[in-house]
Design a protein around this motif. Structure first.
Motif, PDB file in Angstrom:
ATOM      1  N   LEU A  24      -4.057   1.557  -3.118  1.00 32.89           N
ATOM      2  CA  LEU A  24      -2.618   1.747  -3.433  1.00 32.89           C
ATOM      3  C   LEU A  24      -1.974   2.950  -3.043  1.00 32.89           C
ATOM      4  CD1 LEU A  24      -0.318   0.178  -5.307  1.00 32.89           C
ATOM      5  CD2 LEU A  24      -0.934   1.725  -6.933  1.00 32.89           C
ATOM      6  N   ALA A  25      -2.688   4.268  -3.295  1.00 34.17           N
ATOM      7  CA  ALA A  25      -2.026   5.464  -2.735  1.00 34.17           C
ATOM      8  C   ALA A  25      -2.040   5.433  -1.296  1.00 34.17           C
ATOM      9  CB  ALA A  25      -3.020   6.487  -3.470  1.00 34.17           C
ATOM     10  N   VAL A  26      -3.109   5.009  -0.479  1.00 38.26           N
ATOM     11  CA  VAL A  26      -3.344   5.060   0.880  1.00 38.26           C
ATOM     12  C   VAL A  26      -2.042   4.246   1.372  1.00 38.26           C
ATOM     13  CG1 VAL A  26      -4.438   4.492   2.898  1.00 38.26           C
ATOM     14  CG2 VAL A  26      -5.535   5.826   0.736  1.00 38.26           C
ATOM     15  N   PHE A  27      -1.954   2.991   1.117  1.00 36.11           N
ATOM     16  CA  PHE A  27      -0.991   2.079   1.503  1.00 36.11           C
ATOM     17  C   PHE A  27       0.286   2.569   1.334  1.00 36.11           C
ATOM     18  CE2 PHE A  27      -4.363  -1.519   1.162  1.00 36.11           C
ATOM     19  CZ  PHE A  27      -4.768  -1.044   2.519  1.00 36.11           C
ATOM     20  N   ALA A  28       0.556   3.291   0.137  1.00 35.49           N
ATOM     21  CA  ALA A  28       2.105   3.498  -0.115  1.00 35.49           C
ATOM     22  C   ALA A  28       2.299   4.853   0.771  1.00 35.49           C
ATOM     23  CB  ALA A  28       2.066   4.090  -1.653  1.00 35.49           C
ATOM     24  N   VAL A  29       1.633   5.742   1.136  1.00 38.21           N
ATOM     25  CA  VAL A  29       1.776   6.846   1.954  1.00 38.21           C
ATOM     26  C   VAL A  29       1.926   6.309   3.511  1.00 38.21           C
ATOM     27  CG1 VAL A  29       0.746   8.705   2.934  1.00 38.21           C
ATOM     28  CG2 VAL A  29       0.548   8.438   0.431  1.00 38.21           C
ATOM     29  N   CYS A  30       1.003   5.286   3.721  1.00 41.70           N
ATOM     30  CA  CYS A  30       1.126   4.617   5.061  1.00 41.70           C
ATOM     31  C   CYS A  30       2.674   3.991   5.202  1.00 41.70           C
ATOM     32  CB  CYS A  30       0.227   3.797   5.330  1.00 41.70           C
ATOM     33  SG  CYS A  30      -1.324   4.409   5.615  1.00 41.70           S
ATOM     34  N   ASN A  31       3.127   3.291   4.203  1.00 45.75           N
ATOM     35  CA  ASN A  31       4.368   2.632   4.020  1.00 45.75           C
ATOM     36  C   ASN A  31       5.665   3.742   4.218  1.00 45.75           C
ATOM     37  OD1 ASN A  31       6.196   0.779   3.905  1.00 45.75           O
ATOM     38  ND2 ASN A  31       6.116   0.440   1.886  1.00 45.75           N
ATOM     39  N   VAL A  32       5.380   4.838   3.607  1.00 45.43           N
ATOM     40  CA  VAL A  32       6.283   5.854   3.561  1.00 45.43           C
ATOM     41  C   VAL A  32       6.294   6.461   5.187  1.00 45.43           C
ATOM     42  CG1 VAL A  32       7.105   8.211   2.910  1.00 45.43           C
ATOM     43  CG2 VAL A  32       6.341   6.494   1.214  1.00 45.43           C
ATOM     44  N   VAL A  33       5.210   6.810   5.710  1.00 36.45           N
ATOM     45  CA  VAL A  33       5.112   7.334   6.955  1.00 36.45           C
ATOM     46  C   VAL A  33       5.544   6.423   7.982  1.00 36.45           C
ATOM     47  CG1 VAL A  33       3.556   8.084   8.934  1.00 36.45           C
ATOM     48  CG2 VAL A  33       3.116   8.708   6.538  1.00 36.45           C
ATOM     49  N   MET A  45       6.377  -3.118   6.939  1.00 36.86           N
ATOM     50  CA  MET A  45       6.217  -4.378   6.128  1.00 36.86           C
ATOM     51  C   MET A  45       4.751  -4.727   5.642  1.00 36.86           C
ATOM     52  SD  MET A  45       9.103  -7.007   7.273  1.00 36.86           S
ATOM     53  CE  MET A  45       9.181  -6.862   8.941  1.00 36.86           C
ATOM     54  N   GLY A  46       3.899  -4.775   6.633  1.00 34.81           N
ATOM     55  CA  GLY A  46       2.737  -4.762   6.452  1.00 34.81           C
ATOM     56  C   GLY A  46       2.082  -3.997   5.220  1.00 34.81           C
ATOM     57  N   PHE A  47       2.298  -2.809   5.444  1.00 37.47           N
ATOM     58  CA  PHE A  47       1.949  -1.776   4.456  1.00 37.47           C
ATOM     59  C   PHE A  47       2.612  -1.882   3.347  1.00 37.47           C
ATOM     60  CE2 PHE A  47       0.308   1.059   8.523  1.00 37.47           C
ATOM     61  CZ  PHE A  47      -0.939   0.968   7.687  1.00 37.47           C
ATOM     62  N   GLY A  48       3.804  -2.388   3.219  1.00 36.71           N
ATOM     63  CA  GLY A  48       4.265  -2.542   1.986  1.00 36.71           C
ATOM     64  C   GLY A  48       3.960  -3.819   1.318  1.00 36.71           C
ATOM     65  N   LEU A  49       3.438  -5.072   2.151  1.00 30.82           N
ATOM     66  CA  LEU A  49       2.799  -6.137   1.195  1.00 30.82           C
ATOM     67  C   LEU A  49       1.316  -5.570   0.977  1.00 30.82           C
ATOM     68  CD1 LEU A  49       3.779  -8.775   3.732  1.00 30.82           C
ATOM     69  CD2 LEU A  49       4.669  -8.461   1.549  1.00 30.82           C
ATOM     70  N   LEU A  50       0.699  -4.986   1.669  1.00 31.49           N
ATOM     71  CA  LEU A  50      -0.693  -4.412   1.003  1.00 31.49           C
ATOM     72  C   LEU A  50      -0.480  -3.729  -0.250  1.00 31.49           C
ATOM     73  CD1 LEU A  50      -2.328  -3.595   4.336  1.00 31.49           C
ATOM     74  CD2 LEU A  50      -2.909  -5.456   2.952  1.00 31.49           C
ATOM     75  N   THR A  51       0.559  -2.947  -0.235  1.00 28.03           N
ATOM     76  CA  THR A  51       0.765  -1.987  -1.356  1.00 28.03           C
ATOM     77  C   THR A  51       1.088  -2.627  -2.625  1.00 28.03           C
ATOM     78  OG1 THR A  51       1.563  -0.229  -0.119  1.00 28.03           O
ATOM     79  CG2 THR A  51       2.033  -0.085  -2.591  1.00 28.03           C
ATOM     80  N   LEU A  52       2.045  -4.019  -2.503  1.00 26.91           N
ATOM     81  CA  LEU A  52       2.245  -4.937  -3.448  1.00 26.91           C
ATOM     82  C   LEU A  52       1.062  -5.698  -3.816  1.00 26.91           C
ATOM     83  CD1 LEU A  52       5.677  -6.134  -2.388  1.00 26.91           C
ATOM     84  CD2 LEU A  52       5.056  -4.902  -4.273  1.00 26.91           C
ATOM     85  N   ALA A  53       0.178  -5.991  -3.130  1.00 21.40           N
ATOM     86  CA  ALA A  53      -1.082  -6.740  -3.333  1.00 21.40           C
ATOM     87  C   ALA A  53      -1.862  -6.016  -4.113  1.00 21.40           C
ATOM     88  CB  ALA A  53      -1.818  -7.244  -2.056  1.00 21.40           C
ATOM     89  N   CYS A  54      -2.222  -4.704  -3.913  1.00 26.96           N
ATOM     90  CA  CYS A  54      -2.849  -3.776  -4.835  1.00 26.96           C
ATOM     91  C   CYS A  54      -2.211  -3.595  -5.918  1.00 26.96           C
ATOM     92  CB  CYS A  54      -3.161  -2.455  -3.911  1.00 26.96           C
ATOM     93  SG  CYS A  54      -4.164  -2.294  -2.662  1.00 26.96           S
TER      94      CYS A  54
END
Length: 68
Positions: A24-33, A45-54
């Motif tokens: 969750l932390a990794v995907f959230a940081v990737c989403n911000v970057v 959007m892919g990283f955002g969806l992965l964050t939501l899935a976690c």
């Protein structure tokens, strides 16, 4: 056999919770970057969806272990 199965299931939940939090932390940081960079919007959007899935998996685990 039922008690053994529930113990194994509980052990699996204890192991996967830290992994889900780390992802969750990794995907959230990737989403911000990707949001502030010039990468295509689909990557963000892919990283955002992965964050939501976690987050959804963590919520599901919380409610299933809370019932016990």
């Amino acid at each position: 056999m039922t008690q053994h199965t529930s113990e194994m299931r509980q052990a699996r939940h204890n192991v996967s919770r830290p992994v889900l939090w780390a992802l969750l932390a990794v995907f959230a940081v990737c989403n911000v970057v990707t949001s502030v960079s010039d990468l295509p919007a689909l990557v963000g959007m892919g990283f955002g969806l992965l964050t939501l899935a976690c987050a959804g998996a963590l919520i599901h685990q919380h409610y299933t272990t809370r019932r016990r």
